[in-house]
Write an enzyme that holds these catalytic residues in place. Structure first.
Site, mmCIF file in Angstrom:
data_model
loop_
_atom_site.group_PDB
_atom_site.id
_atom_site.type_symbol
_atom_site.label_atom_id
_atom_site.label_comp_id
_atom_site.label_asym_id
_atom_site.label_seq_id
_atom_site.Cartn_x
_atom_site.Cartn_y
_atom_site.Cartn_z
ATOM 1 N N THR A 151 0.831 -1.209 0.000
ATOM 2 C CA THR A 151 0.000 0.000 0.000
ATOM 3 C C THR A 151 0.860 1.250 0.000
ATOM 4 O OG1 THR A 151 -1.664 -1.199 1.240
ATOM 5 C CG2 THR A 151 -1.788 1.202 1.325
ATOM 6 N N ILE A 203 -0.405 -6.642 10.833
ATOM 7 C CA ILE A 203 -0.074 -7.534 11.946
ATOM 8 C C ILE A 203 1.394 -7.952 11.886
ATOM 9 C CG2 ILE A 203 -2.422 -8.448 12.168
ATOM 10 C CD1 ILE A 203 -1.335 -11.071 10.843
ATOM 11 N N ASP A 204 2.042 -7.739 10.731
ATOM 12 C CA ASP A 204 3.422 -8.219 10.557
ATOM 13 C C ASP A 204 4.464 -7.299 11.209
ATOM 14 O OD1 ASP A 204 2.095 -10.038 8.961
ATOM 15 O OD2 ASP A 204 2.688 -9.104 7.080
ATOM 16 N N GLY A 219 2.953 -13.493 9.431
ATOM 17 C CA GLY A 219 4.027 -12.509 9.473
ATOM 18 C C GLY A 219 4.706 -12.326 8.138
ATOM 19 N N HIS A 220 4.228 -13.092 7.154
ATOM 20 C CA HIS A 220 4.773 -13.031 5.792
ATOM 21 C C HIS A 220 6.270 -13.332 5.824
ATOM 22 C CE1 HIS A 220 4.339 -12.407 1.631
ATOM 23 N NE2 HIS A 220 4.968 -11.248 1.557
ATOM 24 N N GLU A 250 5.447 -18.428 9.328
ATOM 25 C CA GLU A 250 5.038 -18.980 8.027
ATOM 26 C C GLU A 250 6.124 -18.794 6.974
ATOM 27 O OE1 GLU A 250 1.570 -16.943 6.499
ATOM 28 O OE2 GLU A 250 2.467 -14.966 6.753
ATOM 29 N N ARG A 308 2.450 -32.627 15.869
ATOM 30 C CA ARG A 308 1.157 -32.077 15.412
ATOM 31 C C ARG A 308 1.345 -30.620 15.027
ATOM 32 N NH1 ARG A 308 0.002 -36.709 15.495
ATOM 33 N NH2 ARG A 308 -1.743 -37.719 16.563
ATOM 34 N N GLN A 354 -5.614 -14.623 13.367
ATOM 35 C CA GLN A 354 -4.647 -13.654 13.916
ATOM 36 C C GLN A 354 -4.937 -12.216 13.465
ATOM 37 O OE1 GLN A 354 -0.438 -15.754 13.887
ATOM 38 N NE2 GLN A 354 -1.791 -16.728 12.414
HETATM 39 O O1 F6P Z 1 0.334 -8.972 5.757
HETATM 40 C C1 F6P Z 1 -0.594 -9.521 6.608
HETATM 41 C C2 F6P Z 1 -0.766 -10.999 6.340
HETATM 42 O O2 F6P Z 1 -1.734 -11.505 7.228
HETATM 43 C C3 F6P Z 1 0.506 -11.821 6.404
HETATM 44 O O3 F6P Z 1 0.889 -12.107 7.722
HETATM 45 C C4 F6P Z 1 0.127 -13.018 5.595
HETATM 46 O O4 F6P Z 1 1.261 -13.635 5.026
HETATM 47 C C5 F6P Z 1 -0.744 -12.426 4.526
HETATM 48 O O5 F6P Z 1 -1.234 -11.210 5.032
HETATM 49 C C6 F6P Z 1 -1.898 -13.288 4.120
HETATM 50 O O6 F6P Z 1 -2.515 -12.690 3.049
HETATM 51 P P1 F6P Z 1 -3.957 -13.074 2.501
HETATM 52 O O7 F6P Z 1 -4.971 -12.586 3.496
HETATM 53 O O8 F6P Z 1 -4.049 -12.349 1.199
HETATM 54 O O9 F6P Z 1 -4.004 -14.555 2.384
#
Ligand code: F6P
Length: 357
Positions: A114, A135-136, A179-180, A231, A275, A283
């Site tokens: 953005t 959130i990241d 958290g991308h 992730e 698991r 989140q």
């Molecule tokens: O950037 C916020 C976020 O929630 C990341 O943590 C995550 O990788 C991504 O967006 C998920 O994106 P989407 O909602 O497009 O699947």
């Protein structure tokens, strides 16, 4: 008379409404005559002229409400200069809609992608003020973004819930945290939830080190282990690959996400039952925590003040416990990542937390 446009773009998060309310309250309370327009579903609304007028009533009761009253969408920056399927020049369309409404400024709430588009609009001559949401917590130029603390709470709750069942069954559990490509969320939720192993993208992991930690815990009498895995976590081998090689490898990737790969490797090499829990988009959901309500309200009111003063071209950020104005060209295109030698990482290691390095 001030004419203000507002939009929320990218993945949503908690406290978007609180931030917009902060802007609106500050401006409506100033006594200045004002018209406020909300563009729907992010830049899409600005491109296609999809908007509605906003009044004080729109901001009543939204402080505690998750999501965004304007809706959001992802409009990737890398294709923003390409014409749409009908040949429309999207950047030009955004400018025209801004001029048609005779806006004094656009308030844009968003994360990394953005901000690249916001900076482009600024460079095209539009007045822009932005607010840091994600959130990241990976936005350059601000120590904190709103949404982050709420997400830490939710990810921590997930780890807390796993703790009791992990202890009862003596299993290895992985909680995969969003958290991308950055590890702030995992690092904070991992420490708060008492994870034994934290794997983040900034510190590539060695699976043998991860297994060593599990075995060490077993030898010491702890029959369960909890891993908080980002992730975007990456192994040492994969971190050595070039971008092209990594992309090629991912084409044949058989796991739903990295945690399942790690789980399989742990099982294969050590025989431990593993698991995986993925709280995913929970989140980003629900009501903002009190910290985010306060933080977003503060940022919003500061943005309102800047607009009233005619100060444009900035993100309202937070540095060294102060609200600051950060030039948009400094923010756009940069990622804020966890430094592998950051104090918080060193402190976590002193607590006995393993990072797989
Ligand atoms: O950037 C916020 C976020 O929630 C990341 O943590 C995550 O990788 C991504 O967006 C998920 O994106 P989407 O909602 O497009 O699947």
């Amino acid at each position: 008379m001030k004419r203000i446009g507002m939009l929320t773009s990218g993945g949503d998060c908690q406290a978007l409404n609180a931030a917009m309310r902060g802007v609106a309250k500050c401006i409506f309370n100033s006594g200045e005559e004002v018209e406020m327009y909300g563009f729907l579903e992010g830049y899409r609304g600005l491109i296609y002229g999809d908007f509605r007028m906003l009044t004080g009533c729109d901001f009543s009761g939204v402080l505690t409400k998750g999501g965004t009253i304007l809706g959001s969408s992802r409009t990737p920056f890398k294709t923003i200069k390409d014409p749409d399927e009908n040949g429309l020049d999207k950047v030009e369309a955004m400018k025209q809609n801004y001029y048609k409404l005779r806006l004094d400024c656009l308030v844009i709430l968003g994360g990394n992608g953005t901000h690249k588009t916001a900076n482009l609009l600024r460079s095209e001559g539009l007045n822009v003020v932005t607010l840091p949401k994600t959130i990241d917590n990976d936005l350059w130029g601000t120590d904190m973004t709103f949404g982050f603390q709420s997400a830490v709470n939710i990810a921590t709750d997930a780890i807390d819930c796993i703790h009791t069942t992990a202890a009862s069954h003596g299993r290895v559990f992985i909680v995969e945290v969003m958290g991308h490509k950055v590890g702030y969320l995992t690092l904070n939720a991992g420490i708060a939830g008492g994870a034994d192993i934290i794997l983040i993208p900034e510190i590539p992991y060695d699976i043998d080190k991860v297994i060593d930690k599990i075995e060490e815990r077993n030898r010491n009498g702890s029959k369960f282990t909890i891993l908080a895995v980002a992730e975007g976590a990456i192994s040492k081998e994969d971190a050595k690959l070039s971008k092209k090689e990594y992309k090629e490898k991912m084409k044949n990737y058989k796991y739903p996400s990295v945690s399942y790969e790690i789980a399989e490797k742990i099982k294969e090499r050590s025989g431990h039952e593993v698991r995986v829990t993925v709280p995913g988009h929970t989140q980003r959901g629900g009501s903002p925590c009190p910290y985010d309500r306060v933080f977003a309200s503060r940022l919003g009111s500061e943005a309102g003040k800047m607009i009233l003063n005619g100060e444009y071209g900035f993100m309202v950020g937070y540095k060294n416990r102060e609200i600051v104005k950060v030039p948009l060209e400094e923010v756009a295109g940069k990622l804020k990542m966890v430094a592998p030698d950051a104090r918080i990482v060193k402190e976590a290691k002193l607590l006995g937390i393993c990072f797989g390095d």
